[in-house]
Scaffold this active site. Structure first.
Site, PDB file in Angstrom:
ATOM      1  N   LYS A   1       0.831  -1.182  -0.048  1.00  0.00           N
ATOM      2  CA  LYS A   1      -0.050   0.009  -0.204  1.00  0.00           C
ATOM      3  C   LYS A   1       1.000   1.306   0.067  1.00  0.00           C
ATOM      4  O   LYS A   1       1.727   1.461   0.675  1.00  0.00           O
ATOM      5  CB  LYS A   1      -1.002   0.107   1.148  1.00  0.00           C
ATOM      6  CG  LYS A   1      -1.841   1.480   1.254  1.00  0.00           C
ATOM      7  CD  LYS A   1      -2.400   1.633   2.601  1.00  0.00           C
ATOM      8  CE  LYS A   1      -3.149   2.921   2.636  1.00  0.00           C
ATOM      9  NZ  LYS A   1      -3.591   3.187   4.017  1.00  0.00           N
TER      10      LYS A   1
ATOM     11  N   SER B   1       1.152   5.288  -0.108  1.00  0.00           N
ATOM     12  CA  SER B   1       0.309   6.547   0.235  1.00  0.00           C
ATOM     13  C   SER B   1       1.260   7.781  -0.324  1.00  0.00           C
ATOM     14  O   SER B   1       0.585   8.769   0.030  1.00  0.00           O
ATOM     15  CB  SER B   1      -0.139   6.484   1.536  1.00  0.00           C
ATOM     16  OG  SER B   1      -0.748   5.397   1.949  1.00  0.00           O
TER      17      SER B   1
ATOM     18  N   GLY C   1      -2.696   4.389  -1.951  1.00  0.00           N
ATOM     19  CA  GLY C   1      -2.957   4.575  -0.481  1.00  0.00           C
ATOM     20  C   GLY C   1      -3.889   5.663  -0.507  1.00  0.00           C
ATOM     21  O   GLY C   1      -4.012   6.279   0.644  1.00  0.00           O
TER      22      GLY C   1
END
Length: 336
Positions: free
Chosen positions: A205, A207, A231
């Protein structure tokens, strides 16, 4: 703005080949049990809300409200849910609270939906122990954030060693979690590419919002059983274009159905509609992330029929002026 005309069938076939590759060798015992994809590998495709943690007026975790929110979210075509992410105020919860949240969610969430649980700690030993515990409470995969307190010492070698040790010990698949806005540390490209070769590290993930980086990670791991998740909803469309398979997005706690619609439009090649929808999501997303953070997200949840409530101190509720500005970010884009 015109979105590049990527031929839908050609793009989707290439992506499907990457998503349905051969199973991962030497996988831990629980790996195949939650796959939802070919060869027994964990299929992460889809949209996930990183669930907020409700609190009572006395400041205790409100598990009843948490379960009520999940029952409402279960009507949205999410691929699954994330417990104990940044949005869940995980750093402000005790270990017992974190584990009880995971246990309650596993009971409340439909069996066909994945439950990803944050298990990253500042030490490798702590991360190993927490990962085993969230697995025991029913998590399907562990989302492991970067240790960052001794940021200057978190070299590529240190991070590779940390994540390898966690993945080797984990009874469930591990997902890397890079959130530089909170940790001040982005997992370097070379670290991600090295860890992507580990049979029990199934994705990241990311971000950070660097689309060039996301595209590079997708490209460089195309021969690995490794998946990239956006993300944030602010760059979800761009992430899909470069090959991300889904998103873990705070805004999904509020606008879950539109985010799932955006995913559907992208995978059907409806780029004009997808672009229009993405534009309408940018300001609300910025409002509940970098502008007002979790207090803003919880306030917005109240407007859309979910329970948001207060955050745990030292996070403070929004001022009246901030609430008005937040409301404007949603109304000006047609959501309220």
């Amino acid at each position: 703005m015109q979105v590049p005309r990527i031929p839908p069938l050609r793009w989707s076939r290439s992506l499907c080949r990457r998503l349905s590759g051969p199973g991962i060798r030497g996988a831990p015992r629980r790996f195949g049990a939650v796959a939802g994809g070919s060869g027994g590998r964990l299929d992460l495709r889809g949209i996930y809300p990183p669930l907020t943690t409700p609190f009572t007026s006395q400041g205790e975790v409100d598990y009843v409200r948490l379960e009520e929110n999940v029952r409402l979210y279960d009507k949205v075509p999410f691929r699954g849910f994330v417990a104990q992410g940044s949005t869940g105020e995980a750093p402000y919860l005790t270990q017992q609270e974190r584990l009880e949240v995971v246990r309650r969610l596993r009971q409340a969430v439909s069996k066909e939906k994945l439950l990803l649980a944050g298990s990253g700690c500042e030490t490798t030993r702590g991360s190993i122990e927490m990962t085993a515990q969230v697995a025991d409470k029913g998590a399907d995969a562990a989302l492991v954030v970067t240790p960052c307190y001794y940021q200057g010492s978190m070299t590529s070698a240190a991070l590779i060693h940390h994540y390898t040790e966690v993945a080797e010990a984990s009874p469930i698949p591990v997902i890397l979690y890079s959130v530089p806005a909170n940790t001040g540390l982005e997992i370097p490209d070379d670290v991600v590419l090295t860890l992507a070769q580990h049979p029990n590290i199934v994705g990241i993930k990311d971000s950070g919002g660097n689309i060039t980086r996301l595209g590079l990670l997708v490209h460089k791991t195309k021969n690995e059983n490794f998946q990239v998740l956006a993300g944030s909803a602010g760059f979800l469309l761009a992430s899909f274009i470069v090959g991300a398979v889904g998103g873990i997005c705070a805004l999904a706690n509020v606008l879950g159905t539109p985010l799932c619609q955006l995913e559907s439009l992208c995978f059907s090649g409806s780029w004009d509609k997808a672009c229009e929808l993405q534009h309408r999501l940018i300001e609300p997303n910025a409002a509940v992330t970098r502008k007002f953070g979790i207090p803003g997200l919880k306030q917005a949840m109240e407007w859309f029929g979910y329970y948001g409530g207060l955050c745990r101190a030292p996070l403070l509720p929004l001022s009246k002026t901030q609430v008005t500005e937040l409301h404007q970010d949603f109304t000006s884009n047609g959501w309220l």
